[in-house]
Design a protein around this motif. Structure first.
Motif, PDB file in Angstrom:
ATOM      1  N   ALA A  13      82.719   5.885   8.716  1.00  0.00           N
ATOM      2  CA  ALA A  13      83.134   5.780  10.230  1.00  0.00           C
ATOM      3  C   ALA A  13      84.094   6.982  10.575  1.00  0.00           C
ATOM      4  CB  ALA A  13      83.657   4.689  10.569  1.00  0.00           C
ATOM      5  N   ASP A  18      78.829   6.752  11.419  1.00  0.00           N
ATOM      6  CA  ASP A  18      79.286   6.258  12.773  1.00  0.00           C
ATOM      7  C   ASP A  18      80.218   7.407  13.259  1.00  0.00           C
ATOM      8  OD1 ASP A  18      79.606   5.006  15.162  1.00  0.00           O
ATOM      9  OD2 ASP A  18      80.578   3.050  14.269  1.00  0.00           O
ATOM     10  N   SER A  68      83.679   6.681  16.114  1.00  0.00           N
ATOM     11  CA  SER A  68      83.662   5.076  15.615  1.00  0.00           C
ATOM     12  C   SER A  68      84.703   4.385  16.510  1.00  0.00           C
ATOM     13  CB  SER A  68      83.771   4.682  14.254  1.00  0.00           C
ATOM     14  OG  SER A  68      84.866   5.556  13.735  1.00  0.00           O
ATOM     15  N   ASN A  70      81.273  -1.296  15.539  1.00  0.00           N
ATOM     16  CA  ASN A  70      79.928  -1.152  15.060  1.00  0.00           C
ATOM     17  C   ASN A  70      79.821  -0.848  13.446  1.00  0.00           C
ATOM     18  OD1 ASN A  70      78.776  -1.385  17.651  1.00  0.00           O
ATOM     19  ND2 ASN A  70      79.497   0.652  18.016  1.00  0.00           N
ATOM     20  N   ALA A  71      80.939  -0.018  13.033  1.00  0.00           N
ATOM     21  CA  ALA A  71      80.660   0.068  11.649  1.00  0.00           C
ATOM     22  C   ALA A  71      81.162  -1.172  10.847  1.00  0.00           C
ATOM     23  CB  ALA A  71      82.215   1.113  11.342  1.00  0.00           C
ATOM     24  N   LEU A 118      74.952   7.157  14.096  1.00  0.00           N
ATOM     25  CA  LEU A 118      75.323   6.701  15.538  1.00  0.00           C
ATOM     26  C   LEU A 118      75.968   7.473  16.074  1.00  0.00           C
ATOM     27  CD1 LEU A 118      76.257   2.708  14.541  1.00  0.00           C
ATOM     28  CD2 LEU A 118      73.756   3.788  15.030  1.00  0.00           C
TER      29      LEU A 118
END
Length: 207
Positions: free
Chosen positions: A60, A39, A42, A47-48, A106
């Motif tokens: 992250a 990520d 982050s 999200n992580a 991501l």
């Protein structure tokens, strides 16, 4: 903004962007086999942390130490099995050396001048395993005139076509489209790119 600016943004404010994961991530990741995720940018880790709760091992990365401290504090509320799947890394994603270790990468709402954005995208591409998925989501260039919220500097915004151009032929584009979010002020316009690295032995990989 530099790291100090982001530190000030996060200082003393819990969960600047909320605790729930991004809805587009949820939509996408629930169709994937869990594995190892990276990520980039982050932030406070929403999200992580969500990925880790679903069994993903997550690295992250953010250059705001304040954001990472906040993320770690939020993650501390999770079971030990979730915390053990999370690694917080203080680094600048535009100067990140990555190995092809990740099934999912991501890059959400990272807005930089084009040259710096391309460096971050290159790091993301380099991090993917064969058949790994890259997911980039951010405020669309059109959001200034036709949407709401987000940065108001056109230089740091982008379209799906810009992102596809950034990755070139290194990955296979799966999705490059506009996304629309209903927020309290109206409808925000995002740019979404999903792309995959060719599998080992594929024609693209041999090329």
């Amino acid at each position: 903004m530099d790291a100090a600016d982001w530190d000030r943004k996060y200082q003393g404010r819990e969960l600047v962007y909320g605790e729930a994961p991004n809805a587009t991530l949820v939509e996408t990741a629930t169709t994937l086999h869990r594995g190892r995720a990276l990520d980039l940018a982050s932030g406070q880790g929403r999200n992580a942390i969500w990925l880790a709760t679903r069994g993903w091992i997550v690295d992250a990365v953010d250059f705001s130490s304040v954001a990472l401290t906040s993320a770690s504090r939020v993650a501390a509320r999770a079971p030990a099995s979730v915390r053990e799947r999370l690694t917080w890394i203080h680094a600048d994603v535009t100067n990140l050396s990555t190995e092809p270790n990740y099934d999912l990468v991501l890059m959400f709402y990272l807005h930089l001048p084009p040259q710096e954005r391309r460096r971050a995208v290159s790091a993301a591409v380099s991090a993917l395993k064969p058949e790994g998925i890259l997911m980039i989501l951010g405020h669309h260039t059109d959001n200034i005139e036709a949407g709401v919220g987000g940065p108001q500097e056109a230089e740091i915004l982008y379209s799906p076509e810009d992102l596809a151009s950034d990755i070139g032929s290194r990955l296979t584009v799966l999705t490059a489209e506009n996304r629309y979010r209903n927020v309290s002020e109206g409808t925000a316009i995002d740019a979404l790119l999903l792309a995959s690295r060719p599998g080992l032995g594929s024609e693209a990989d041999r090329g």
